[in-house]
Design a protein around this motif. Structure first.
Motif, PDB file in Angstrom:
ATOM      1  N   ASP A 133       0.818  -1.208   0.000  1.00 59.70           N
ATOM      2  CA  ASP A 133       0.000   0.000   0.000  1.00 59.70           C
ATOM      3  C   ASP A 133       0.855   1.262   0.000  1.00 59.70           C
ATOM      4  O   ASP A 133       0.397   2.345   0.368  1.00 59.70           O
ATOM      5  N   PHE A 134       2.112   1.108  -0.411  1.00 54.01           N
ATOM      6  CA  PHE A 134       3.042   2.227  -0.385  1.00 54.01           C
ATOM      7  C   PHE A 134       3.353   2.700  -1.805  1.00 54.01           C
ATOM      8  O   PHE A 134       3.350   1.905  -2.753  1.00 54.01           O
ATOM      9  N   ILE A 135       3.675   3.982  -1.933  1.00 54.65           N
ATOM     10  CA  ILE A 135       4.185   4.547  -3.183  1.00 54.65           C
ATOM     11  C   ILE A 135       5.351   5.462  -2.830  1.00 54.65           C
ATOM     12  O   ILE A 135       5.223   6.329  -1.944  1.00 54.65           O
ATOM     13  N   LEU A 136       6.469   5.254  -3.504  1.00 53.26           N
ATOM     14  CA  LEU A 136       7.594   6.174  -3.392  1.00 53.26           C
ATOM     15  C   LEU A 136       7.548   7.076  -4.623  1.00 53.26           C
ATOM     16  O   LEU A 136       7.802   6.630  -5.743  1.00 53.26           O
ATOM     17  N   ASP A 137       7.191   8.330  -4.409  1.00 53.22           N
ATOM     18  CA  ASP A 137       6.998   9.292  -5.499  1.00 53.22           C
ATOM     19  C   ASP A 137       8.282  10.098  -5.661  1.00 53.22           C
ATOM     20  O   ASP A 137       8.610  10.949  -4.826  1.00 53.22           O
ATOM     21  N   THR A 138       9.022   9.828  -6.755  1.00 54.85           N
ATOM     22  CA  THR A 138      10.310  10.503  -6.941  1.00 54.85           C
ATOM     23  C   THR A 138      10.139  11.940  -7.423  1.00 54.85           C
ATOM     24  O   THR A 138      11.105  12.710  -7.381  1.00 54.85           O
ATOM     25  N   SER A 139       8.953  12.304  -7.898  1.00 50.00           N
ATOM     26  CA  SER A 139       8.754  13.697  -8.318  1.00 50.00           C
ATOM     27  C   SER A 139       8.706  14.627  -7.114  1.00 50.00           C
ATOM     28  O   SER A 139       9.193  15.753  -7.160  1.00 50.00           O
ATOM     29  N   SER A 140       8.128  14.152  -6.029  1.00 50.59           N
ATOM     30  CA  SER A 140       8.042  14.971  -4.815  1.00 50.59           C
ATOM     31  C   SER A 140       9.017  14.527  -3.741  1.00 50.59           C
ATOM     32  O   SER A 140       9.165  15.195  -2.713  1.00 50.59           O
ATOM     33  N   GLY A 141       9.678  13.377  -3.983  1.00 54.60           N
ATOM     34  CA  GLY A 141      10.622  12.864  -2.991  1.00 54.60           C
ATOM     35  C   GLY A 141       9.949  12.445  -1.708  1.00 54.60           C
ATOM     36  O   GLY A 141      10.495  12.655  -0.615  1.00 54.60           O
ATOM     37  N   THR A 142       8.773  11.816  -1.826  1.00 53.93           N
ATOM     38  CA  THR A 142       8.020  11.440  -0.632  1.00 53.93           C
ATOM     39  C   THR A 142       7.619   9.974  -0.679  1.00 53.93           C
ATOM     40  O   THR A 142       7.474   9.378  -1.750  1.00 53.93           O
TER      41      THR A 142
END
Length: 638
Positions: A22-31
């Motif tokens: 249920d996780f997402i590592l969003d590299t656009s926002s670094g979150t």
């Protein structure tokens, strides 16, 4: 060929979003997001998770992480440990199964990872054991090797402590306790970090020499380097009432140090000062800071014995070479050890009378031998032994020199001289946890198990985040028969250093064997490395309950093929555990023959000495031949 229609603008490249569970590592926002909610991560922890996700299913080595995350800074493996703990907490990896530790090598992210809109990434490592029940118990145990110890500890605590928490209630820290943190590098050159660490460590060492203060060792206090922790959290983790923190800046030939003494409970500043000195005068600076802090904490300074300090004022450039070399030494990678060796050699060339440089040169030879085996033990003893001998001639009143030279005396087989050096080191620095641990180990081998446990507990108090201290205490508690506390220590160790915890799994196995918990022992054995001698020994012992076990028979044959002193003693333990006293003594006689055929016997002597405390050999103690064995061990020590 164009069809006459205008080409649409290419879709702008989107920064990848890595999804798992249920996780997402969003590299656009670094979150990092969990069900849409942001999970805070420090920069280094975020970068570590990104690397693991990008290489899901692959082994990511520690060297890779150090190079990719801290390329511009000099840090130790403790930085990896702390980041990994933060990542595990963020993704709910309490059982250490999502990120699997491969002992002494690195880490593998085991869950399927997908880029948004794409199928899960292919992996070079099978992941079928993740997310669904394994096809067999053996496959499942292999897949979850890193989580094994935590699970076993949790089970044991539930069975034996009726759901009580695994650790004791926290007690208020001693009022006279302090941790010295590494100084933050404010200089333009990131490579100058070694200087701030060296200054902080020397201040720490001077404070630790004062009888009124309890000072946390570098191994634990320096784990907070490059991390954002509030003082209250540091005080809680280290159980200290005060923290000394600060920063430094180098400009040309001058260094400016700012230091603050903080109360961890109230987080108030008790004292703060800035020092501006010539770079060549950092010795005076270090002493000034230590004395100011000691006075603020009302510690006795005047009674400090002068013979605990070096009488030699080293060449400034040689001193900086030693600080930089020691900084590299903390990494323990081959490249860093080679750099440390070159720097220590340089220091001895600049200042041939610098005893500490010779001592650290000697210990680096040993570390390189352990890491590369390029130098034989004989060559290591020759070159490192010469350096240790030079060090103790120059600086006999430095505890570190006595300790390093004493270890070489052990390796050379001069046990009496080595123990005299260890006693002298303890006399010089009674609050040095490394020295206390060495003494505890000697007491254990001498059969003074309860005293060994007492000393090792003291070492843990002084160095609470050091994996080796916890590991040693767990071992001593095992030999003392205190399995309750042993499990608590191993549980803490599994959080501090999963690799060490997995390597210590033998104590869990042996405790099950001694209690006749055969299924639990069998399951724990399955977690151990197939090449581990202790796995084969433990498996062979299962024949006591499974007399026709093919696995036990195969392990017994494997041990019989090993032409070592340790294997002979392990076979003696197996036979004694199975009730075959005659077979046990035959293997002890074989151990004697093998021992006497080896020219360099340090590690073999450790195996002989350890036999005194073996739970598995206790059934032999009433036999007159056991007294003969003890006399032989005593003779070997002398």
């Amino acid at each position: 060929m164009s069809n006459g229609q205008p080409h649409p603008d290419p879709e702008p490249a989107r920064a990848p979003r890595y999804a798992f569970e249920d996780f997402i590592l969003d590299t656009s926002s670094g979150t990092l997001l969990h069900n849409g909610q942001e999970i805070p991560l420090r920069k280094q922890a975020y970068e570590m998770l990104l690397i693991l996700l990008q290489r899901a299913g692959e082994l990511v080595s520690k060297d890779d992480l150090l190079r990719e995350i801290w390329s511009e800074a000099v840090v130790t493996e403790n930085s990896i440990t702390q980041c990994l703990k933060e990542v595990r907490h963020a993704i709910g990896d309490g059982e250490l199964s999502k990120i699997r530790t491969v002992p002494k090598r690195g880490y593998i992210f085991t869950l399927p990872v997908r880029l948004e809109g794409k199928p899960p990434q292919a992996s070079s490592e099978p992941l079928q054991a993740v997310g669904k029940p394994p096809s067999s118990r053996a496959a499942g145990l292999a897949a979850f090797a890193a989580a094994a110890l935590v699970a076993l500890v949790a089970w044991w605590m539930l069975e034996n402590r009726a759901g009580q928490p695994p650790t004791a209630e926290p007690t208020p820290p001693p009022e006279n306790s302090i941790a010295v943190l590494p100084l933050v590098n404010m200089s333009a050159d990131p490579e100058m970090t070694y200087l701030g660490d060296g200054i902080a460590e020397e201040i720490l060492n001077q404070l630790a020499g004062l009888p009124d203060l309890l000072v946390i060792a570098r191994t634990s206090s320096f784990q907070f380097q490059d991390q954002q922790h509030d003082v209250a959290e540091i005080g809680e983790q280290l159980n200290v009432a005060h923290v000394l923190e600060g920063s430094f800046r180098v400009d040309d030939d001058r260094v400016r140090v700012t230091a603050q003494l903080i109360d961890t409970a109230s987080q108030t500043h008790l004292w703060s000062r800035t020092y501006d000195r010539q770079l060549d005068n950092i010795f005076e600076l270090q002493t000034e800071v230590a004395l100011a802090v000691a006075r603020e904490l009302q510690a006795t300074v005047a009674g400090e014995s002068e013979n605990k300090k070096s009488a030699h004022v080293p060449h400034p450039e040689a001193y900086r070479a030693v600080l930089k070399g020691w900084h590299h030494y903390q990494y323990r990678t081959v490249e860093d050890l080679e750099q440390a060796l070159a720097l220590f050699k340089r220091a001895t060339e600049l200042d041939p009378d610098f005893g500490l440089a010779w001592a650290r040169l000697s210990t680096t030879y040993l570390a390189l031998h352990d890491s590369t085996q390029e130098l034989t033990l004989r060559e290591t003893l020759r070159m490192g032994g010469m350096a240790a001998s030079r060090a103790i001639t120059l600086e006999p009143n430095l505890a570190e020199v006595q300790l390093r030279a004493g270890f070489y005396a052990y390796l050379a087989g001069d046990v009496d001289r080595a123990e005299a050096m260890l006693d002298r080191a303890y006399e010089l620095e009674p609050n040095n946890p490394l020295i206390i641990s060495a003494l505890a180990g000697r007491m254990l081998h001498d059969g003074k198990v309860d005293t060994a446990v007492k000393f090792q507990r003291r070492a843990v108090d002084l160095d609470p985040l050091a994996g080796p201290s916890r590991e040693n205490l767990a071992a001593m508690l095992f030999y003392a028969g205190n399995f309750d506390e042993m499990y608590r220590e191993l549980e803490i160790l599994s959080q501090l250093n999963p690799e060490m915890a997995i390597a210590s799994l033998a104590y869990v196995v042996w405790s099950h064997l001694l209690r006749g918990e055969w299924q639990e022992a069998e399951e724990a054995i399955a977690q151990m490395s197939p090449s581990d001698e202790m796995r084969h020994q433990s498996s062979a012992m299962l024949a006591k309950h499974y007399p026709h076990s093919e696995a036990a028979s195969a392990s017994l044959q494997w041990l019989q093929q090993q032409n070592t002193v340790l294997a002979s003693i392990q076979l003696a333990e197996v036979q004694a555990f199975l009730g075959d006293a005659e077979g046990a003594f035959e293997h002890l006689e074989t151990a004697i023959a093998r021992y006497e055929a080896i020219p360099t016997r340090y590690w073999e002597l450790r195996s002989l000495r350890a036999s005194r405390n073996s739970h598995f050999l206790k059934s032999l103690h009433e036999d007159p031949r056991w007294d003969e064995w003890l006399r032989y061990v005593a003779q070997a020590e002398s």
